[in-house]
Write an enzyme that holds these catalytic residues in place. Structure first.
Site, PDB file in Angstrom:
ATOM      1  N   ASP A   1      -2.832 -10.983  -1.506  1.00  0.00           N
ATOM      2  CA  ASP A   1      -3.322 -10.328  -0.293  1.00  0.00           C
ATOM      3  C   ASP A   1      -4.793  -9.964  -0.522  1.00  0.00           C
ATOM      4  O   ASP A   1      -5.200  -9.685  -1.649  1.00  0.00           O
ATOM      5  CB  ASP A   1      -2.492  -9.062  -0.046  1.00  0.00           C
ATOM      6  CG  ASP A   1      -2.722  -8.425   1.315  1.00  0.00           C
ATOM      7  OD1 ASP A   1      -1.849  -8.585   2.186  1.00  0.00           O
ATOM      8  OD2 ASP A   1      -3.772  -7.760   1.488  1.00  0.00           O
TER       9      ASP A   1
ATOM     10  N   HIS B   1       0.808  -1.225   0.000  1.00  0.00           N
ATOM     11  CA  HIS B   1       0.000   0.000   0.000  1.00  0.00           C
ATOM     12  C   HIS B   1       0.842   1.275   0.000  1.00  0.00           C
ATOM     13  O   HIS B   1       0.291   2.371  -0.067  1.00  0.00           O
ATOM     14  CB  HIS B   1      -0.923   0.049   1.224  1.00  0.00           C
ATOM     15  CG  HIS B   1      -1.949  -1.043   1.255  1.00  0.00           C
ATOM     16  ND1 HIS B   1      -2.785  -1.292   0.186  1.00  0.00           N
ATOM     17  CD2 HIS B   1      -2.273  -1.946   2.217  1.00  0.00           C
ATOM     18  CE1 HIS B   1      -3.587  -2.308   0.510  1.00  0.00           C
ATOM     19  NE2 HIS B   1      -3.286  -2.723   1.721  1.00  0.00           N
TER      20      HIS B   1
ATOM     21  N   HIS C   1      -6.338  -7.369   0.221  1.00  0.00           N
ATOM     22  CA  HIS C   1      -6.494  -5.958  -0.160  1.00  0.00           C
ATOM     23  C   HIS C   1      -5.862  -5.707  -1.523  1.00  0.00           C
ATOM     24  O   HIS C   1      -4.863  -6.338  -1.869  1.00  0.00           O
ATOM     25  CB  HIS C   1      -5.836  -5.055   0.889  1.00  0.00           C
ATOM     26  CG  HIS C   1      -6.400  -5.214   2.265  1.00  0.00           C
ATOM     27  ND1 HIS C   1      -5.821  -6.049   3.209  1.00  0.00           N
ATOM     28  CD2 HIS C   1      -7.491  -4.670   2.855  1.00  0.00           C
ATOM     29  CE1 HIS C   1      -6.529  -5.994   4.322  1.00  0.00           C
ATOM     30  NE2 HIS C   1      -7.556  -5.167   4.134  1.00  0.00           N
TER      31      HIS C   1
ATOM     32  N   ASP D   1      -4.367 -12.580   4.572  1.00  0.00           N
ATOM     33  CA  ASP D   1      -5.564 -12.000   5.191  1.00  0.00           C
ATOM     34  C   ASP D   1      -6.867 -12.317   4.459  1.00  0.00           C
ATOM     35  O   ASP D   1      -7.926 -11.812   4.844  1.00  0.00           O
ATOM     36  CB  ASP D   1      -5.401 -10.484   5.408  1.00  0.00           C
ATOM     37  CG  ASP D   1      -4.753  -9.774   4.240  1.00  0.00           C
ATOM     38  OD1 ASP D   1      -4.603 -10.400   3.177  1.00  0.00           O
ATOM     39  OD2 ASP D   1      -4.393  -8.592   4.380  1.00  0.00           O
TER      40      ASP D   1
HETATM   41 ZN    ZN Z   1      -3.940  -6.990   3.245  1.00  0.00          ZN
END
Ligand code: ZN
Lengths: 378, 216
Positions: free
Chosen positions: A165, A130, A167, A254
């Protein structure tokens, strides 16, 4: 090739936002102690930290200066413009050095592969997808993945970045979105529901990089079968068409059903299947060259087991059924509640009302993503 | 959000007396589909779209326009315009009502910008806070004074930053007694569940995030 190196340094553990923060180095302490407790032939290598110059291959000098000032408690007035001193990225002493330590590992892995010293590397940290050019975000200060990708690009390699991931890998995507030599492929829970909010199928890269960004946003409560169906439809096709020289894989854990931050429902069995396929794809298309990193994963019990599975795949070691009793005792004593005694999850069924529509939507999305991007590949 | 915040300027224009093929080339060069038409004094007199030109020059029409005919023979006039300080929702309403794709923005006699349907979609993204990374928190609030204030105060208590607030009414339906204000906040954190759980405990109707099924 000799045994694939596992990269780890104690300095990684200093990337620590405080005891209440979900991105906890306890996960790596549990992971390393488990790998040592298992009968694995593993070679741990301690990589050097990334230099300021390395960091500046990806980040603006003004941002790096802000991080450096935060590291000494001298917060600049516009600190929040850089995403620092926020709920997700609080500042701490020596955060610049801690973040550079993590980046150094991923970068070292890239260099080993670029030099031909190693084919397959597992970095036991990093995956800070990120972090943006001039902004920290979502627990990520510096973007280790992008530094590694830049280093591989400098050696003229075509890179396929795969992000599992839960996200969207927004930082990596934006940093390389104009580079036709980097394919970024992210599978994630739809940004309509989950942080950071991006990763729509219409994001396909910009300028010369048009066609080298691929996003697969999945519905909340997606389970193993539908996730794997999507993965198998998209990832092998993309890698085959793109013909990269190396894979860089962010292995966030996650998307697991027990993860407190997101809404997908994968079990360890889905990860097992994905790791098998990723290594097969590397064998088939990149002469085995692949760099794996960790990533998100906020339920330590599941996260550590998923990354232990990953290490076994990377090392081609036989996967144990049970975890060592003394390891379980030790971490129960340290307060980790309800540790699963086996490497894998027990078979599990979920009561999902809208399962059919979730699966149909995921199918539709992967089809739409490929339709948008495939014409640009011929 | 006002039109001047999202409009394009300076504007590419074409003279009313210029040949049609020149207008077509301008659109191609700038990859645009709408071209405001001005007179010798640079006053807006009409607007021409790529569709107008294709249609007017098609061999299938009764009297096709030739490539060297003047632009004013194919343009729409008078043009429908907007003001720079009109709210963006007015522009959206006009585009829909008139079934057109763009509005020249005029202040007095001067052409100061242009706004298209795509600009309005970008505005929607900005209004929903999607330009900044954040998490979604959806809450159905009773339609009573102070409810939104109570919600945002709770978010502030957690030290979290709100990127955007979006709301719409849900009227009462069937035997559901009260109408609701659905509020969708985008919040500057990856970890929104602890806040959602706390809000639920305090009696807020949190619609997203939901609790995850635990499975058996
Ligand atoms: Zn994540």
């Amino acid at each position: 090739m000799s045994t694939p190196p596992l990269l780890f340094d104690d300095a990684y553990l200093s990337y620590f936002f405080g005891p209440e923060h979900p991105f906890s180095p306890v996960r790596q302490r549990m992971l390393c102690s488990l790998l040592e407790a298992l009968p694995l032939t593993a070679e741990f290598t301690a990589p050097p930290a990334a230099t300021r110059q390395d960091v500046c291959t990806v980040h603006d000098a003004a941002f790096v200066d802000a991080v450096a000032r935060c590291s000494t408690g001298d917060l600049p007035a516009n600190v929040r413009d850089f995403g620092l001193n926020t709920a997700d990225v609080p500042t701490f002493d020596d955060m610049d050095a801690a973040a550079r330590a993590l980046c150094g590992g991923t970068l070292h892995g890239a260099r080993l592969i670029a030099q031909g010293t190693a084919d397959r590397v597992l970095q036991l940290g990093g995956g800070l997808h990120h972090a943006h050019r001039r902004k920290a975000s979502g627990f990520c200060v510096y973007n280790d993945l992008s530094m590694a990708i830049r280093a591989l690009r400098d050696e003229g390699m075509r890179v396929a970045y795969i992000d599992i991931d839960v996200h969207h890998g927004d930082g990596v995507q934006h940093i390389h979105e104009t580079d036709p030599g980097v394919l970024t492929l992210s599978l994630h829970e739809s940004g309509r529901y989950l942080f950071p909010g991006t990763g729509h199928v219409h994001e396909i890269g910009k300028g010369a990089g048009e066609g080298s960004t691929l996003n697969i946003p999945l519905e909340p409560f997606t389970e193993d079968d539908s996730y794997l169906e999507t993965f198998e439809r998209v990832v092998p096709f993309a890698i085959e068409r793109y013909a990269p020289d190396v894979l860089v894989v962010q292995c966030g854990a996650d998307a697991h059903f027990s993860d407190p931050l997101a809404d997908l429902l994968l079990t360890t069995h889905a990860y097992d299947a994905m790791f098998t396929q990723l290594l097969d794809l590397a064998e088939a298309h990149t002469e085995g060259r692949a760099l794996f990193t960790l990533g998100g994963g906020y339920q330590p019990d599941a996260t550590v087991r998923i990354w232990t599975l990953l290490a076994h795949h990377v090392l081609e070691a036989e996967r144990p059924t049970d975890l060592p009793a003394d390891w379980l005792d030790r971490w129960s004593d340290e307060g980790e509640a309800a540790l699963t005694p086996t490497l894998h999850d027990e078979p599990r069924t979920f009561d999902i009302e809208r399962r059919d529509s979730i699966e149909a939507q995921n199918r539709q999305v992967s089809k739409r993503a490929l339709e948008r991007i495939a014409p640009l590949w011929y | 959000m006002l039109i001047q915040d999202i409009m394009h300027h300076p504007v590419v224009t074409i003279q009313a007396t210029a040949p049609v093929h020149e207008a077509f080339a301008q659109m191609h060069e700038h990859t645009i589909r709408h071209l405001p038409v001005v007179d010798a004094k640079d006053t807006l007199v009409g607007i021409v779209t790529d569709r107008d030109i294709r249609y007017a020059t098609s061999a299938l029409t009764d009297k096709p326009v030739a490539r060297n005919d003047a632009v004013h023979t194919v343009m729409s006039k008078p043009p429908i315009t907007a003001g720079p300080r009109d709210p963006v929702e007015d522009a959206a309403r006009t585009l829909r009502q008139e079934r057109i794709g763009a509005l020249p923005v005029v202040e007095g006699d001067a052409l100061v910008g242009i706004i298209t349907g795509t600009d309005l979609l970008d505005a929607v993204l900005r209004l929903t806070g999607l330009e900044k990374p954040g998490s979604r928190l959806a809450v159905a609030l009773p339609d009573e004074p102070g409810q939104l204030a109570a919600l945002t105060a709770r978010v502030a208590d957690e030290g979290l930053d709100i990127h955007s607030v979006l709301s719409y009414y849900e009227p009462s339906e069937g035997d559901k007694p009260a109408s609701h204000l659905n509020v969708i906040l985008r919040i500057d954190t990856m970890n929104v569940r602890p806040l959602a759980a706390a809000l639920r405990e305090e009696g807020f109707q949190v619609r997203w995030p939901l609790d995850k099924p635990t499975g058996t």
